[in-house]
Write an enzyme that holds these catalytic residues in place. Structure first.
Site, PDB file in Angstrom:
ATOM      1  N   CYS A   1      37.386  26.141  45.092  1.00 10.58           N
ATOM      2  CA  CYS A   1      38.609  25.354  45.254  1.00 10.58           C
ATOM      3  C   CYS A   1      39.567  25.469  44.077  1.00 10.58           C
ATOM      4  O   CYS A   1      40.675  25.978  44.215  1.00 10.58           O
ATOM      5  CB  CYS A   1      38.252  23.889  45.492  1.00 10.58           C
ATOM      6  SG  CYS A   1      37.476  23.568  47.086  1.00 10.58           S
ATOM      7  N   ILE A   2      39.161  24.981  42.917  1.00 11.81           N
ATOM      8  CA  ILE A   2      40.118  24.792  41.829  1.00 11.81           C
ATOM      9  C   ILE A   2      40.695  26.103  41.292  1.00 11.81           C
ATOM     10  O   ILE A   2      41.882  26.167  40.981  1.00 11.81           O
ATOM     11  CB  ILE A   2      39.469  23.970  40.694  1.00 11.81           C
ATOM     12  CG1 ILE A   2      39.004  22.626  41.252  1.00 11.81           C
ATOM     13  CG2 ILE A   2      40.467  23.729  39.572  1.00 11.81           C
ATOM     14  CD1 ILE A   2      38.290  21.763  40.242  1.00 11.81           C
TER      15      ILE A   2
END
Length: 441
Positions: free
Chosen positions: A281-282
């Site tokens: 995700c990040i």
């Protein structure tokens, strides 16, 4: 048979879930445990075979849970044959959304999945996208493919049409591998529909599965909310990473600073530095918004700066390794280095986007011999980005190394056992007591 609120409430609906990774597998089991028949789809035949045998390939999911789902009526099954999607009332898409070499969104997995799915959809099917993506993807990419390639499946030989015999929604995944406080059922679920009927059906389906469902105004709000969640983390982690480098130059311990600031009961939320960004995700999601924003003539300077800082951290850590080795009269070239931890975060076996791969690559590029130690990852599996490392095996702690590089803060990494070998350690996770031979990074 078309999906209806009655079929959902009575658990007569069959749910197909495409992609059985860290998002799709726990979702499949949770939906099955809620009383629905579930068909999980994946192109990886090895995963399907493991699930058919009642085994699990994700550490956080016990094999017993898979086995129970296999035997519980109405049942959970896995398949590589997407033709079986024709019997599904709802299909949830959980496929990867990586970046290309230019940090632009790669929607190839979504597009190919929809292209394969569309000719197999039955009229009245609900399709939900969970893969993180830029705002507008559900209605601008997924909908046209499903409508165009479902020719012959709808009325009078036409394709399926939203608002008539196709329902479409977006509900962002919020899985956090290794988080014991929250699981698929307890994490609140955002749901945005492409129209009112789609929203009503998607909300009803998820309410039957998870504890809290939060309807939002359209698919773009749900898509954007997911990006905001991860951009928030990316920016704040970049801030503490930058502060780490500043305070290091000043001789100040960033971890003590964070602990001190955390005593404020309002207006502060602690974030912690690390050797780089990991997880699916990040490191990736913020660039989905930067790409989309450019189509509207907007430069996302703040978001991109955070990405640059986080991506630069492995090189900064390698600099600390060089200083560590220099103190014992050695250079990186020719040294033997053991990276402690291949997973991207503590206590999981998830290696997606792990900064440890970048650390290994950078150190080997400077002439070091690099091994890794991670009991949760006994052998490096094939990966798209690091194919050359596939097959390497985890090595034990040993005094035969010139430096340990602690990259993942697994709780099973015993500080005493690490220090007992007398090998200098570069500690990027604040796991070891400060003292001779420990180099904070």
């Amino acid at each position: 048979m078309a999906i209806t609120l009655t079929r959902i409430a009575s658990r007569q609906a069959t749910v197909g879930i495409i992609g059985l990774g860290y998002v799709g597998l726990p979702l499949s089991l949770t939906v099955s445990e809620a009383g629905f028949a579930v068909i999980g789809f994946d192109t990886d035949a090895a995963k399907v075979a493991a699930l058919d045998a009642g085994s699990s390939y994700i550490r956080q999911i016990p094999a017993e849970r898979v086995a129970r789902a296999r035997t519980r009526a109405p049942g959970f099954s896995a398949s590589t044959d997407l033709a079986r999607a024709s019997v599904c009332d709802a299909v949830i898409i959980c496929v990867p959304t990586p970046l290309d070499e230019h940090l632009a969104p790669d929607l190839g997995y979504i597009e190919r999945t929809c292209e394969a799915l569309a000719p197999r959809l039955s009229p009245g099917t609900l399709v939900v996208l969970e893969s993180t993506t830029w705002p507008g993807t559900t209605v601008e990419v997924v909908r046209p493919i499903l409508e165009r390639l479902s020719a012959g499946r709808g009325e009078s030989g036409e394709g399926l049409r939203l608002g008539r015999d196709l329902y479409l929604a977006f509900s962002p995944e919020r899985e956090d591998p290794g988080n014991a406080r929250f699981d698929t059922r307890s994490i609140p679920k955002l749901v945005g529909g492409a129209d009112a009927a789609s929203l009503e059906l998607a909300v009803a389906l998820y309410k039957a599965v998870v504890a809290t469902v939060v309807p939002v105004d359209g698919t773009q709000v749900a898509e954007a909310a997911k990006l905001l969640e991860n951009i928030f983390r990316s920016v704040n982690i970049a801030l503490v990473n930058e502060l780490k480098m500043i305070f290091d130059r000043m001789g100040i311990d960033i971890w003590q600073v964070i602990a001190a600031a955390s005593t404020k009961p309002f207006g502060f939320m602690p974030f912690h530095p690390g050797p780089g960004m990991g997880g699916h995700c990040i490191p990736i999601d913020p660039y989905y918004l930067t790409w989309r924003a450019k189509q509207f003539g907007i430069d996302t300077r703040f978001i991109e700066l955070a990405g640059e800082i986080n991506r630069a951290m492995p090189a900064w850590v390698v600099g600390k390794v060089a200083l560590c080795l220099n103190d014992v009269g050695k250079a990186i070239r020719g040294s033997r280095i053991l990276v402690l931890g291949l997973a991207y975060k503590a206590d999981v076996d998830d290696i997606r986007e792990s900064p440890s791969f970048s650390l290994i690559a950078l150190l080997e590029a400077q002439g070091a011999t690099v091994d890794y130690h991670d009991p949760y990852v006994p052998v490096i599996p094939p990966t798209r980005e690091h194919a050359a490392l596939a097959g390497r095996a985890s090595k034990p702690l040993s005094k035969d190394y010139d430096c340990f590089l602690l990259a993942t803060g697994h709780r099973l990494f015993d500080p005493s056992a690490i220090l007992a070998h007398g090998v200098p350690v570069v500690d990027t996770r604040n796991k070891l007591p400060r003292g001779p031979g420990v180099y904070p990074a």
